[in-house]
Design a protein around this motif. Structure first.
Motif, PDB file in Angstrom:
ATOM      1  N   VAL A  52      -3.583  -8.182 -44.117  1.00  0.00           N
ATOM      2  CA  VAL A  52      -3.572  -6.893 -43.435  1.00  0.00           C
ATOM      3  C   VAL A  52      -4.974  -6.282 -43.437  1.00  0.00           C
ATOM      4  O   VAL A  52      -5.440  -5.767 -42.420  1.00  0.00           O
ATOM      5  N   THR A  53      -5.669  -6.348 -44.545  1.00  0.00           N
ATOM      6  CA  THR A  53      -7.014  -5.785 -44.638  1.00  0.00           C
ATOM      7  C   THR A  53      -7.976  -6.498 -43.696  1.00  0.00           C
ATOM      8  O   THR A  53      -8.778  -5.857 -43.015  1.00  0.00           O
ATOM      9  N   LEU A  96      -5.120  -9.596 -27.979  1.00  0.00           N
ATOM     10  CA  LEU A  96      -4.308  -9.760 -29.187  1.00  0.00           C
ATOM     11  C   LEU A  96      -2.945 -10.278 -28.769  1.00  0.00           C
ATOM     12  O   LEU A  96      -2.419  -9.893 -27.722  1.00  0.00           O
ATOM     13  N   ARG A  97      -2.395 -11.154 -29.590  1.00  0.00           N
ATOM     14  CA  ARG A  97      -1.081 -11.720 -29.299  1.00  0.00           C
ATOM     15  C   ARG A  97      -0.313 -11.879 -30.604  1.00  0.00           C
ATOM     16  O   ARG A  97      -0.852 -12.338 -31.603  1.00  0.00           O
ATOM     17  N   LEU A  98       0.953 -11.506 -30.568  1.00  0.00           N
ATOM     18  CA  LEU A  98       1.849 -11.857 -31.662  1.00  0.00           C
ATOM     19  C   LEU A  98       2.608 -13.082 -31.180  1.00  0.00           C
ATOM     20  O   LEU A  98       3.479 -12.989 -30.324  1.00  0.00           O
ATOM     21  N   HIS A  99       2.201 -14.249 -31.695  1.00  0.00           N
ATOM     22  CA  HIS A  99       2.765 -15.529 -31.274  1.00  0.00           C
ATOM     23  C   HIS A  99       4.069 -15.739 -32.033  1.00  0.00           C
ATOM     24  O   HIS A  99       4.079 -16.046 -33.226  1.00  0.00           O
ATOM     25  N   THR A 100       5.175 -15.576 -31.332  1.00  0.00           N
ATOM     26  CA  THR A 100       6.505 -15.584 -31.949  1.00  0.00           C
ATOM     27  C   THR A 100       6.858 -16.892 -32.663  1.00  0.00           C
ATOM     28  O   THR A 100       7.342 -16.846 -33.797  1.00  0.00           O
ATOM     29  N   PRO A 101       6.622 -18.085 -32.049  1.00  0.00           N
ATOM     30  CA  PRO A 101       7.038 -19.321 -32.737  1.00  0.00           C
ATOM     31  C   PRO A 101       6.375 -19.530 -34.103  1.00  0.00           C
ATOM     32  O   PRO A 101       6.991 -20.057 -35.013  1.00  0.00           O
ATOM     33  N   GLU A 104       2.278 -15.551 -35.951  1.00  0.00           N
ATOM     34  CA  GLU A 104       0.868 -15.243 -36.201  1.00  0.00           C
ATOM     35  C   GLU A 104       0.375 -14.123 -35.289  1.00  0.00           C
ATOM     36  O   GLU A 104       0.643 -14.133 -34.085  1.00  0.00           O
ATOM     37  N   LEU A 105      -0.339 -13.166 -35.871  1.00  0.00           N
ATOM     38  CA  LEU A 105      -1.078 -12.181 -35.096  1.00  0.00           C
ATOM     39  C   LEU A 105      -2.417 -12.832 -34.798  1.00  0.00           C
ATOM     40  O   LEU A 105      -3.175 -13.156 -35.717  1.00  0.00           O
ATOM     41  N   THR A 124      -6.449 -16.664 -36.046  1.00  0.00           N
ATOM     42  CA  THR A 124      -5.331 -15.985 -36.690  1.00  0.00           C
ATOM     43  C   THR A 124      -5.844 -14.848 -37.565  1.00  0.00           C
ATOM     44  O   THR A 124      -6.695 -15.047 -38.428  1.00  0.00           O
ATOM     45  N   LEU A 125      -5.293 -13.653 -37.326  1.00  0.00           N
ATOM     46  CA  LEU A 125      -5.638 -12.491 -38.148  1.00  0.00           C
ATOM     47  C   LEU A 125      -4.639 -12.300 -39.282  1.00  0.00           C
ATOM     48  O   LEU A 125      -5.010 -11.877 -40.367  1.00  0.00           O
ATOM     49  N   ALA A 126      -3.377 -12.585 -39.027  1.00  0.00           N
ATOM     50  CA  ALA A 126      -2.331 -12.467 -40.053  1.00  0.00           C
ATOM     51  C   ALA A 126      -1.235 -13.473 -39.727  1.00  0.00           C
ATOM     52  O   ALA A 126      -0.927 -13.707 -38.563  1.00  0.00           O
ATOM     53  N   SER A 127      -0.684 -14.081 -40.754  1.00  0.00           N
ATOM     54  CA  SER A 127       0.385 -15.058 -40.534  1.00  0.00           C
ATOM     55  C   SER A 127       1.698 -14.519 -41.083  1.00  0.00           C
ATOM     56  O   SER A 127       1.725 -13.543 -41.823  1.00  0.00           O
ATOM     57  N   LEU A 128       2.778 -15.190 -40.697  1.00  0.00           N
ATOM     58  CA  LEU A 128       4.134 -14.786 -41.076  1.00  0.00           C
ATOM     59  C   LEU A 128       4.398 -13.334 -40.675  1.00  0.00           C
ATOM     60  O   LEU A 128       4.996 -12.561 -41.417  1.00  0.00           O
TER      61      LEU A 128
END
Length: 198
Positions: A52-53, A96-101, A104-105, A124-128
């Motif tokens: 997140v940071t 920016l994309r939140l990749h649903t499969p 990953e942000l 990838t900025l954030a996973s899960l």
């Protein structure tokens, strides 16, 4: 001849000693397991907070100076939002994309040129990460006197880290203000790369 003193231990003494050793071993084992669980839980929380940071730092530096932010959209289940910012004296579209499969942000960028769309690979900025509505654009209110004369982008997602009892969940809800975005006709800013492969 004298009598030898080699009677040894009685069965009762052996049972008591074995029972005490079992209790000490059980208590020690439980303590070690608890320490291990606590360490894993703390490690998972740190991992979620670090993601997140990292995402916040990247987005804060860019969105703060964005000239416009597009309306969010969804393509094939993935949520998108774009903004236009000047990076190294070059007008640059950032998506920016939140990749649903994969959960990953992700972020990618490309120079804003007429007719040319060649985005970089996704980073990838954030996973899960999960969210029903990760991006919300709050439009300009030209008549406002309270500081909302600029576009704002709300980013909302939940990121998970760790497994089982050590799992940690972090909810992120941040609103960024694009200090250079004062027009309210930014709906299609940099949207030409939605659905385009890197």
């Amino acid at each position: 001849m004298g009598q030898r003193d080699d009677d040894g231990y009685t069965l009762a003494e052996l049972i008591v000693a074995t029972t005490l050793m079992g209790v000490v071993t059980a208590v020690t084992t439980l303590a070690v397991v608890q320490i291990y669980r606590s360490y894993n839980s703390t490690d998972s929380e740190i991992e979620a907070q670090t993601q997140v940071t990292t995402a916040f730092r990247v987005l804060d530096q860019e969105i703060r100076y964005a000239r416009s932010v597009s309306d969010p959209g969804v393509i094939d289940g993935d949520s998108y939002v774009e903004y236009l910012v000047n990076l190294d004296d070059v007008d640059t579209c950032v998506q920016l994309r939140l990749h649903t499969p994969t959960g990953e942000l992700q972020r990618r960028k490309w120079p804003k040129k007429a007719g040319v769309v060649s985005p970089t690979a996704w980073t990838t900025l954030a996973s899960l990460a999960t969210s029903e509505k990760p991006f919300t654009v709050i439009p300009v209110d030209a008549n406002a006197l309270d500081g909302f004369r600029y576009q704002r982008l709300r980013v909302y997602f939940t990121s998970d880290a760790g497994l089982g009892e050590a799992a940690s969940r972090r909810v992120t809800d941040i609103t960024f203000t694009a200090l250079n975005a004062t027009a309210d006709d930014n709906a299609d800013t940099c949207t030409e790369a939605r659905g385009v492969s890197s």
